[in-house]
Write a protein that holds these residues in place. Structure first.
Motif, short mmCIF file in Angstrom:
data_model
loop_
_atom_site.label_atom_id
_atom_site.label_comp_id
_atom_site.label_asym_id
_atom_site.label_seq_id
_atom_site.Cartn_x
_atom_site.Cartn_y
_atom_site.Cartn_z
N PRO A 10 -37.62 41.86 6.93
CA PRO A 10 -37.47 40.97 5.76
C PRO A 10 -38.12 41.55 4.50
N ALA A 11 -39.30 42.14 4.64
CA ALA A 11 -39.97 42.72 3.47
C ALA A 11 -39.18 43.90 2.90
N ILE A 12 -38.63 44.72 3.77
CA ILE A 12 -37.84 45.87 3.33
C ILE A 12 -36.56 45.40 2.65
N ALA A 13 -35.92 44.39 3.24
CA ALA A 13 -34.70 43.84 2.63
C ALA A 13 -35.00 43.28 1.23
N GLY A 14 -36.13 42.59 1.10
CA GLY A 14 -36.53 42.05 -0.20
C GLY A 14 -36.81 43.16 -1.21
N ALA A 15 -37.50 44.21 -0.77
CA ALA A 15 -37.81 45.34 -1.66
C ALA A 15 -36.52 46.03 -2.09
N ARG A 16 -35.60 46.18 -1.19
CA ARG A 16 -34.31 46.81 -1.53
C ARG A 16 -33.56 45.97 -2.57
N GLN A 17 -33.56 44.67 -2.36
CA GLN A 17 -32.86 43.79 -3.29
C GLN A 17 -33.51 43.85 -4.67
N SER A 18 -34.82 43.86 -4.71
CA SER A 18 -35.53 43.96 -5.99
C SER A 18 -35.21 45.28 -6.69
N TYR A 19 -35.19 46.35 -5.92
CA TYR A 19 -34.87 47.67 -6.49
C TYR A 19 -33.44 47.67 -7.02
N ASP A 20 -32.51 47.16 -6.21
CA ASP A 20 -31.10 47.11 -6.63
C ASP A 20 -30.92 46.28 -7.89
N ASP A 21 -31.64 45.16 -7.98
CA ASP A 21 -31.56 44.31 -9.18
C ASP A 21 -32.11 45.03 -10.40
N ALA A 22 -33.17 45.80 -10.21
CA ALA A 22 -33.80 46.51 -11.32
C ALA A 22 -33.05 47.79 -11.71
#
Length: 137
Positions: free
Chosen positions: A118-130
Motif C-alpha cells: 500500500p505504501a509503495i502504491a501510494g508513493a507511485r501515485q504521488s510520483y505519477d501525479d507530480a
C-alpha cells in the motif's frame, strides 16, 4: 538493518574500486534476485517437483526460461536434478541444503513486499501525479 547485516557490510570493501572491481555480491544477487529463480525456489520449498509441475505452477514462464533457470540454479548448487531410471526417464528437481537456506530470506522479502504494497502504491501515485506524462514504470 539487522545486526548480522551490519556486521557483514562492515567487513566488506565497496564494490567497483579498481583494485576490487566486484566483491561477488552482484554475481550472487543476480541469480537469487532473478524473478524466475525466486519463483522456482518458492515452488521447490514445499518439496521436489517435476518439470511440468513447475511450469504449470509458475504463471508465465516458458519452457526455455524454466530450463535455463533450473540449469543455472543447479550450477550454483541451489537445486539438485535427479533422473529416475524409468521409461521414460522421470526427472525431479529439489532444493539443496544451500537452496533451502535461501527460502527464509525469500519469505521475509515476500512478507515485506505484502506489508509495503500500500505504501509503495501510494508513493507511485504521488510520483505519477507530480510527474504527468513520465515514462517510468
Amino acid at each position: 538493518m539487522s545486526l548480522t547485516h551490519t556486521e557483514v557490510t562492515a567487513e566488506l570493501e565497496p564494490c567497483g574500486k579498481r583494485e576490487h572491481p566486484d566483491c561477488g555480491i552482484r554475481d550472487v544477487l543476480d541469480r537469487v534476485g532473478d524473478t524466475w529463480s525466486v519463483l522456482v525456489v518458492v515452488e521447490l520449498s514445499s518439496g521436489a517437483r517435476r518439470f511440468g509441475e513447475l511450469q504449470r505452477a509458475i504463471d508465465g514462464i516458458s519452457q526455455r526460461m524454466l530450463t535455463l533457470t533450473l540449469r543455472r540454479l543447479e550450477r550454483d548448487g541451489l537445486v539438485e536434478r535427479t533422473v529416475s531410471p524409468t521409461i521414460p526417464p522421470q526427472v525431479t528437481y529439489a532444493l539443496t541444503d544451500s537452496g533451502s537456506s535461501l527460502t527464509h530470506l525469500i519469505r521475509a522479502l515476500a512478507d515485506w513486499s505484502i506489508e509495503q504494497r500500500p505504501a509503495i502504491a501510494g508513493a507511485r501515485q504521488s510520483y505519477d501525479d507530480a510527474h504527468p506524462g513520465h515514462s517510468i514504470r
